[in-house]
Design a protein around this motif. Structure first.
Motif, PDB file in Angstrom:
ATOM      1  N   GLU A 134      -0.838  -4.747   0.095  1.00 18.53           N
ATOM      2  CA  GLU A 134      -0.853  -5.714  -1.046  1.00 18.53           C
ATOM      3  C   GLU A 134      -0.230  -5.210  -2.496  1.00 18.53           C
ATOM      4  OE1 GLU A 134      -3.722  -9.215  -3.101  1.00 18.53           O
ATOM      5  OE2 GLU A 134      -4.745  -7.573  -1.866  1.00 18.53           O
ATOM      6  N   ALA A 135      -0.664  -3.985  -2.680  1.00 15.74           N
ATOM      7  CA  ALA A 135      -0.198  -3.285  -3.960  1.00 15.74           C
ATOM      8  C   ALA A 135       1.294  -3.165  -3.768  1.00 15.74           C
ATOM      9  CB  ALA A 135      -0.748  -2.132  -4.030  1.00 15.74           C
ATOM     10  N   HIS A 138       3.306  -6.750  -4.299  1.00 11.24           N
ATOM     11  CA  HIS A 138       3.122  -7.115  -5.515  1.00 11.24           C
ATOM     12  C   HIS A 138       4.047  -6.105  -6.529  1.00 11.24           C
ATOM     13  CE1 HIS A 138      -0.273  -9.623  -4.107  1.00 11.24           C
ATOM     14  NE2 HIS A 138       0.116 -10.329  -5.238  1.00 11.24           N
ATOM     15  N   HIS A 139       4.192  -5.033  -6.126  1.00 14.72           N
ATOM     16  CA  HIS A 139       4.671  -3.885  -7.323  1.00 14.72           C
ATOM     17  C   HIS A 139       5.740  -3.130  -6.874  1.00 14.72           C
ATOM     18  CE1 HIS A 139       1.246  -5.198  -9.995  1.00 14.72           C
ATOM     19  NE2 HIS A 139       0.804  -4.876  -8.875  1.00 14.72           N
ATOM     20  N   THR A 288      -4.368  -4.028  -8.043  1.00  8.72           N
ATOM     21  CA  THR A 288      -4.111  -4.953  -6.960  1.00  8.72           C
ATOM     22  C   THR A 288      -4.901  -4.531  -5.975  1.00  8.72           C
ATOM     23  OG1 THR A 288      -2.112  -5.808  -8.170  1.00  8.72           O
ATOM     24  CG2 THR A 288      -2.202  -6.046  -6.171  1.00  8.72           C
ATOM     25  N   ASN A 292      -8.613  -5.908  -3.887  1.00  9.16           N
ATOM     26  CA  ASN A 292      -8.677  -6.171  -2.679  1.00  9.16           C
ATOM     27  C   ASN A 292      -9.874  -5.060  -1.812  1.00  9.16           C
ATOM     28  OD1 ASN A 292      -7.741  -5.017   0.478  1.00  9.16           O
ATOM     29  ND2 ASN A 292      -6.461  -6.828  -0.006  1.00  9.16           N
TER      30      ASN A 292
END
Length: 572
Positions: A134-135, A138-139, A288, A292
């Motif tokens: 997820e990190a 997003h980044h 982030t 989670n």
């Protein structure tokens, strides 16, 4: 040890308590039909029951070890992890661009809970990878996404999170790890990190470390921290792991529990890393992953609570001790009122914590599907409650499980103590529960209480709906909602943040209890006001919910009383 994933409970809560059907009304999750959901839950349950649960005791009795710089994991763990990866469970909620299934976080939450209940030590590995996915989504740059995400999603590679240092625990801004530009777009990472869950293993091709470090021009504190991808083996352009990076596992921690999960001290000695996100913005990227993980850790506590419930009930149904107080009793300790109380309260608390986590997950899904700020605020508000109450539930229930066993609970051979030893750390990592509570009364109330009052209004509506069918439970819940609403207003009126912080922990628990009453009452209404879920709701609301009143009273005491005793008084 025997474990059976409580699929009927997951299905009931999703369908009748937290409104999973709303996801099906969105374009993004329209394919999450009842048939699809049932198939996913049943298949994951088979994995948990048949593959992971038999490893619960093995992880405790044959822990991971470090031999000549190589981590050797518990026998059977490699096969179990590969089964998790082969089933697609690691990347089930990851985006489809790099091979993820893009399933709702709500379903991932259920799967993570059942894997945690079956064998928490192994479940931590995919959970860390899910947060890293997820990190990066997003980044990270497109290049890093393309190289790392496909391997992480399939489980061929796994991920870790490197925040803590010997002198920098909750105060992450005190870290000393350095990142020096090498002039070719990469950085030399130097420093030591501690408490790195699954910092290494012997069953994945690569271990991908997300490491917080400071660039030479980084200002002091958290505002000067950047995030870097630092792989164990440096991959080529095709994703084939190449030469070993300049990092190593210094040692593995000797822990109270979770012996099958290697917790490493990591040393980086000019290791090659790649910047993730913008310079000096590492905390935003890391949070982030942490948000989670916070829901995931709360779910770990709930999974252990479920396993401890099952373990204690099995013992109570078999153990004979003393005369039965019931004429038609079984003759086991399950006939005794206090044993029955413990088991019923264990089950009721576990249900409440599970419903909070699932509601949190549904809010995350709805925020992703709609972009609605109200869903985002709801998810953010529920996250610290999910983490803290979920893990406290794991600890409370596991401890009560030992008590149900009596003297045998203190004997390692029964396995009851392992649940308590394993779950105890969940209240500490990914931000201690005290920090979760401070976040709740600080950042999460910074909207003037809008998210809190929206939830409280919903609780009031549930009480109103139940007035005719279950008037006594409705009155209990309505009274609790009014007390919590007044306490929330009191917190918002305090000019000194320390007065909020002093009551943060009891406030979070009070909110969790009132939410628990809300979900229990919704379950009873869905059942028609008669049946086992109604009986469980009555037990929770009438016996356990009243504790919220004392907790709210403690909140309103402020900070002054905590400092009435001097440091010397505390020592004496």
């Amino acid at each position: 040890m025997p474990y059976h994933a409580p699929v009927p409970d997951y299905r009931f809560i999703l369908e009748h308590v937290v409104g999973f059907d709303r996801l099906r009304a969105t374009e993004r999750f329209a394919e999450s039909t009842a048939d699809v959901t049932d198939a996913i839950l049943e298949e994951a349950a088979r994995l948990a029951n048949e593959v992971l649960a038999p490893l619960q005791r093995a992880g405790d009795q044959h822990p991971a070890v470090l031999e000549n710089g190589v981590v050797r994991t518990t026998p059977g763990f490699a096969e179990a992890y590969r089964a998790i990866a082969a089933g697609g469970w690691v990347g089930m909620s990851a985006g489809p661009a790099h091979g993820g299934m893009d399933l709702p976080q709500s379903l991932t939450t259920a799967v993570n809970e059942m894997m945690s209940g079956a064998c928490l030590a192994i479940q931590i590995a995919p959970l860390m990878t899910q947060g890293q996915i997820e990190a990066l989504e997003h980044h990270a740059s497109d290049e890093i996404k393309a190289l790392y995400l496909p391997k992480l999603i399939t489980g061929e590679w796994c991920g870790t999170m490197n925040l803590t240092e010997p002198q920098a625990g909750s105060d992450v801004g005190a870290l000393r790890t350095r990142a020096e530009p090498k002039g070719d777009g990469t950085y030399a990472i130097t420093g030591q990190k501690i408490y790195i869950s699954w910092g290494d293993n012997d069953f994945t091709e690569n271990v991908c470390h997300l490491v917080l470090a400071r660039l030479p021009d980084g200002p002091p504190g958290t505002k000067g921290i950047s995030l870097f991808m630092v792989p164990k083996r440096i991959p080529d352009a095709d994703g084939t792991p190449g030469p070993a990076n300049s990092l190593r596992v210094v040692s593995l921690e000797h822990k109270m529990g979770l012996h099958g999960s290697p917790t490493a001290v990591m040393e980086y000695d000019g290791a090659t890393g790649w910047l993730v996100g913008a310079p000096h913005k590492g905390m935003a990227a890391m949070f982030t992953m942490m948000n989670n993980a916070r829901l995931g850790v709360g779910v770990q506590g709930i999974g252990v609570a479920e396993a401890a419930c099952q373990h204690a009930l099995a013992y109570a149904r078999d153990r004979r001790q003393g005369p039965s107080p019931l004429e038609d009793g079984t003759g086991t300790i399950l006939d005794h009122a206090d044993v029955r109380r413990m088991l019923a309260e264990m089950k009721a608390q576990t249900f409440a914590a599970r419903a909070i986590a699932f509601d949190n997950a549904v809010a995350i899904d709805m925020a992703h599907a709609t972009g609605d700020a109200a869903w985002q605020a709801r998810a953010a508000f529920l996250t610290p409650i999910s983490k803290a109450y979920g893990t406290e539930t794991g600890i409370d229930v596991a401890s009560t499980g030992v008590q149900v066993h009596g003297g045998m609970g203190y004997i390692e051979e029964t396995g009851a103590a392992q649940y308590l030893r394993d779950v105890r750390v969940t209240a500490i990592y990914e931000g201690t529960n005290g920090i979760q509570a401070m976040d709740l009364v600080g950042r999460k109330l910074s909207d003037g209480g809008a998210a809190a009052f929206a939830l409280l209004a919903e609780i009031g509506q549930t009480a109103a709906r139940a007035e005719e069918e279950l008037p006594d439970l409705a009155a209990f819940l309505a009274s609790a909602e009014a007390t919590l609403t007044a306490t929330t207003s009191w917190l918002l009126e305090q000019g000194e943040i320390n007065d909020r912080f002093a009551g943060a922990v009891p406030y979070l628990r009070a909110f969790a209890l009132v939410l628990g009453g809300h979900y229990h009452l919704r379950a009873a209404l869905a059942e028609g006001g008669q049946g086992p879920r109604t009986a469980l709701a009555r037990l929770f609301i009438r016996r356990m919910l009243p504790a919220h009143d004392a907790l709210c009273a403690a909140v309103r005491e402020g900070a002054a009383g905590l400092y009435a005793l001097s440091d010397e008084d505390l020592v004496a």
